[in-house]
Write a protein that holds these residues in place. Structure first.
Motif, mmCIF file in Angstrom:
data_model
loop_
_atom_site.group_PDB
_atom_site.id
_atom_site.type_symbol
_atom_site.label_atom_id
_atom_site.label_comp_id
_atom_site.label_asym_id
_atom_site.label_seq_id
_atom_site.Cartn_x
_atom_site.Cartn_y
_atom_site.Cartn_z
ATOM 1 N N ALA A 1 87.128 50.436 17.202
ATOM 2 C CA ALA A 1 87.204 49.013 18.032
ATOM 3 C C ALA A 1 86.186 48.353 17.381
ATOM 4 N N PRO A 2 87.127 46.952 17.246
ATOM 5 C CA PRO A 2 86.224 45.666 16.769
ATOM 6 C C PRO A 2 84.739 45.116 17.338
ATOM 7 N N ASP A 3 84.191 44.596 16.845
ATOM 8 C CA ASP A 3 82.936 44.032 16.633
ATOM 9 C C ASP A 3 82.475 43.624 17.521
ATOM 10 N N GLU A 4 82.060 43.390 19.610
ATOM 11 C CA GLU A 4 82.511 41.685 20.050
ATOM 12 C C GLU A 4 81.377 40.647 19.742
ATOM 13 N N SER B 1 94.678 44.832 18.567
ATOM 14 C CA SER B 1 93.488 45.080 19.717
ATOM 15 C C SER B 1 92.551 46.132 18.133
ATOM 16 N N LYS B 2 93.231 46.043 17.436
ATOM 17 C CA LYS B 2 91.909 46.053 16.404
ATOM 18 C C LYS B 2 91.711 44.941 14.998
ATOM 19 N N PHE C 1 90.865 40.850 20.148
ATOM 20 C CA PHE C 1 90.334 41.627 21.367
ATOM 21 C C PHE C 1 90.982 42.441 22.145
ATOM 22 N N ARG D 1 81.210 49.096 14.834
ATOM 23 C CA ARG D 1 80.586 48.687 15.681
ATOM 24 C C ARG D 1 79.297 49.451 15.390
#
Lengths: 504, 504
Positions: free
Chosen positions: A134-137, A337-338, A341, A473
């Motif tokens: 998942a992306p780094d928020e 999504s990758k 968001f 992440r």
């Protein structure tokens, strides 16, 4: 009674009083036709203002829990009782029980069996986890998202909150059609459906193309995205996997399979750019060769646009759907999504107009339409020019981490073969003797986890010497420390392996 | 070249320049290894600042569309060409064409055939439309929605934008469990899944319970919600409809059917409160009788919580799931789409824990999870106490319109039998001779449309003398005028009918 009322700080007091009394009625502590304390009394009992009690009592009457007798006060209304109570029997003992597990069909049982999230490794606190892609928020530009929401609300207001269209939010469709044209796609004869992410799009396409009378047959890269394997299996497809080479799918093998099994594939599922899990980009020459084969054998291609934006080097690569001009043989499924968001569940299917028309009806039958708020935030975010700015920032940061991860792997895992040209992960292939489930077990004890690669392979027993490292992440420090630990554990495993070989 | 560049006002200029050049490259107007004009020249050609051009050129290079030669300038990068172009043939003539219609299965074809939206009446501008039962968006309190979003973003920030959980947003689940407890539900042994609205929940439940080896069999009220009929048919269920009486389903008929067809129903679908399309509330006595039958014959009940909040008079009525105590035979599907904001796609399934566990895996396989933004806005909106305030306002307004609509029907359509105890619509049954499709045709010419009732009936040819009037989005003036027109047209139809009877 009324002694156990406790106020919490973050909710309106009127609502707390109303719900408190409602609970007493539901539980039977206040019974039908019983008089409630007067508003003045209740105000004293609950230590809230009398106006609050008056408003709460009005609310109870509005909801049908009480009725007012003019000049006398509020009374509890009669409610439909529990079924068991009607029989004069205890609720617990005679409650109606259905054995749901026995009633669930193969689809439901398979959905649970194939749900890797339910078999996922639960990491202890402090564990260094390479399992997420998942992306780094921390990179998310909240201010821009907030502004996109407020801008769109200011322009369209209420309309955004009422029913939208199954096909999607028109301004976003127009924007994404243009976005795809900019990737070189000829949109003549094509149309777009907005979905709640890649997975919904993929599942709907499979639902529409799965043969009615027999099991379907699909061809794909091996390994490939495990969610795609799951969905193909759930929809009853037999899957034929074609091995991956350093520059993408093995074209000779693909051709051999197609020659021997002519007319037997309903579709192909391919991820030509930053493939999951190998991270490999299909070379231009192979793109052309693969598409010629698909065309010759008339096999529709579902193209997964996964991670296309996270390119760190090399020339721009057009998606497969751009290589067929006005041809309609490719269905492109995209999602941000990758890169952006994933909490905003938005993806899209671009393909032949007749196909999209059918998918629109399937979408309507399944979820009516995708969240308009999600779609409109995304649209305004693009319109405000935030996406370009964000991708530049994200790409720079992920590229740095990608290079760090690569360097650490080369230093600490010299025995593993690396792949991954972009995206948020690297894929490692160890010498045949190393079992990465065993390696994972050893590493878990040392506080490091990753995704064993076997779950991306079509057949059980394949890819047992592979693993996927998601770095998006993980902090720089933990990337270094984590890979060092994996390296140490892998060395021990390899040494044991050699000893066993010598002794045997 | 560069003469056709035109700026629009609402997008950053850098992005417009970048996309303009990208288009020229994609279209082949700028070819591989061709030099771009210098930033100074381009600034003059496009009439934008040189800094803008510099930034746009950087973006093009980042995206792989160009490459820089130090000291010389920017050059167009080579791109993977179109497949047709590889063959040296024109794109249009040899483009790869698949006959998608021939490849679509029964499910896809049925989804289109059963898609009533695609056969919908397209109203001309100025038409008075009674077809919608969506909420009136003028009632939406935008300020509160905006605040709910900002409040939640301030508390959770980035987390809201990354992946969430298939089961749903935890605070919302907790809130809704409490909300259902306040309706009298015993939640012991039960669990909840958040879905993207009622339709998704219903479709997933059917997917899980549809028998693998044979067609399923469902029992429901007749008429009933046409989307439910559609989804049951799409999932291969045979539907047995039980007629409606003034106080809900005909229990004697229900019992007769169950007695003669023992063990043959996989599930029942029921809407006990403000039923769609009749608007009828199932009486307390009948609730008890229905549930006893369902328990005796072990038929799981899917309860549609539709419109439960839009109660205008009478005591509070508990949902069916509240009548079974700790029993697990009822699956309750809720949504706020008729009372709150349908654009936020949020619904929930409340039922036995084992069932919800399987549905969670199905949800994950289909859409990963429901939009976190939608869920969190809704949660904060509740927490802020906005829902109670809004429902009070909405209920007052809809009640007023409901009473007006009733009064107009009584005045102008004395021959029609009315039903509807709440919600956003009334249901009209005319004497057998009146065909409401014919009536609709006549009214359309006079600028008034409504929903013919036959599409809510299980068998073709039933309910041809019924219609549904949705009043939520019609102004007072148009309610009066529209119903008067329907009345006039109905009278003419009835008179023609009588003349035919006399002459025949």
């Amino acid at each position: 009674m009324f002694q156990d009322f406790k106020l919490v700080s973050d909710r309106p007091v009127v609502i707390q009083v109303k719900e408190y009394v409602k609970r007493l009625i539901i539980k039977g502590a206040l019974q039908a036709d019983q008089k409630l304390p007067s508003t003045r009394e209740m105000s004293g009992l609950l230590k809230v203002s009398r106006n609050t009690v008056i408003a709460a009592y009005e609310g109870l009457e509005d909801d049908g829990y009480t009725y007012a007798v003019p000049g006398k006060g509020s009374y509890v209304a009669a409610m439909v009782g529990h079924l068991a109570a009607d029989n004069g029997e205890g609720v617990g003992s005679t409650a109606w029980q259905i054995d749901w597990k026995a009633r669930m069909n193969d689809y439901a049982v398979s959905a649970v069996d194939l749900d890797v999230m339910k078999q996922g490794i639960r990491a202890k606190k402090g564990t260094i986890s390479f399992t997420s892609i998942a992306p780094d928020e921390q990179l998310f530009d909240l201010g821009d998202v907030r502004r996109a929401f407020l801008d769109r609300m200011a322009i369209e207001g209420q309309t955004l909150l009422n029913y939208g269209y199954a096909k999607g939010y028109k301004p976003l469709i127009d924007y994404l059609m243009c976005y795809m044209e900019n990737k070189g796609v000829d949109i003549t004869g094509k149309d777009m459906l907005i979905t709640s992410g890649f997975t919904e799009g993929f599942d709907m396409v499979l639902s529409a193309l799965r043969p009615s009378a027999r099991r379907g047959a699909a061809i794909c890269e091996n390994p490939t995205h495990h969610t795609a394997i799951k969905n193909l299996k759930l929809q009853g497809f037999e899957i034929t996997g074609i091995p991956m080479e350093r520059d993408g799918i093995d074209v000779e093998q693909l051709e051999a399979v197609l020659q021997t099994q002519t007319n037997s594939f309903d579709l192909a599922y391919l991820t030509p750019s930053y493939h999951n899990p190998t991270g490999i980009v299909l070379s231009p020459e192979k793109r052309s060769a693969v598409m010629k084969l698909m065309r010759r054998y008339q096999i529709p291609v579902i193209e997964d646009g996964f991670n296309e934006e996270l390119r760190y080097s090399g020339a721009h690569v057009a998606p497969l759907i751009a290589t067929v001009g006005q041809g309609n043989g490719v269905i492109y499924i995209g999602s941000f999504s990758k890169v952006l968001f994933p909490g905003l569940r938005v993806g899209w299917v671009l393909g032949d107009r007749a196909l999209i028309d059918a998918l629109e009806s399937i979408k309507r039958a399944r979820t009516i339409h995708t969240s308009t708020i999600d779609q409109s935030i995304l649209y305004q975010y693009f319109l405000n020019g935030n996406f370009d700015k964000y991708v530049k920032k994200a790409r720079a940061e992920y590229k740095r981490k990608y290079e760090l991860t690569r360097a650490c792997c080369e230093a600490h895992l010299p025995e593993a073969q690396l792949s991954g040209d972009g995206g948020l992960h690297l894929f490692l292939t160890f010498p045949a003797g190393v079992n990465t489930r065993q390696l994972l077990e050893a590493c878990t004890k040392q506080g490091v986890i990753f995704t064993p690669g076997d779950k991306f392979f079509i057949q059980e027993g394949e890819g047992t010497n592979t693993l996927r490292l998601g770095f998006s992440r993980v902090t720089d420090e933990n990337i270094e420390r984590g890979i060092q630990i994996i390296g140490n554990q892998a060395s021990s495993l390899l040494q044991t392996e050699k000893k066993n070989e010598v002794s045997s």
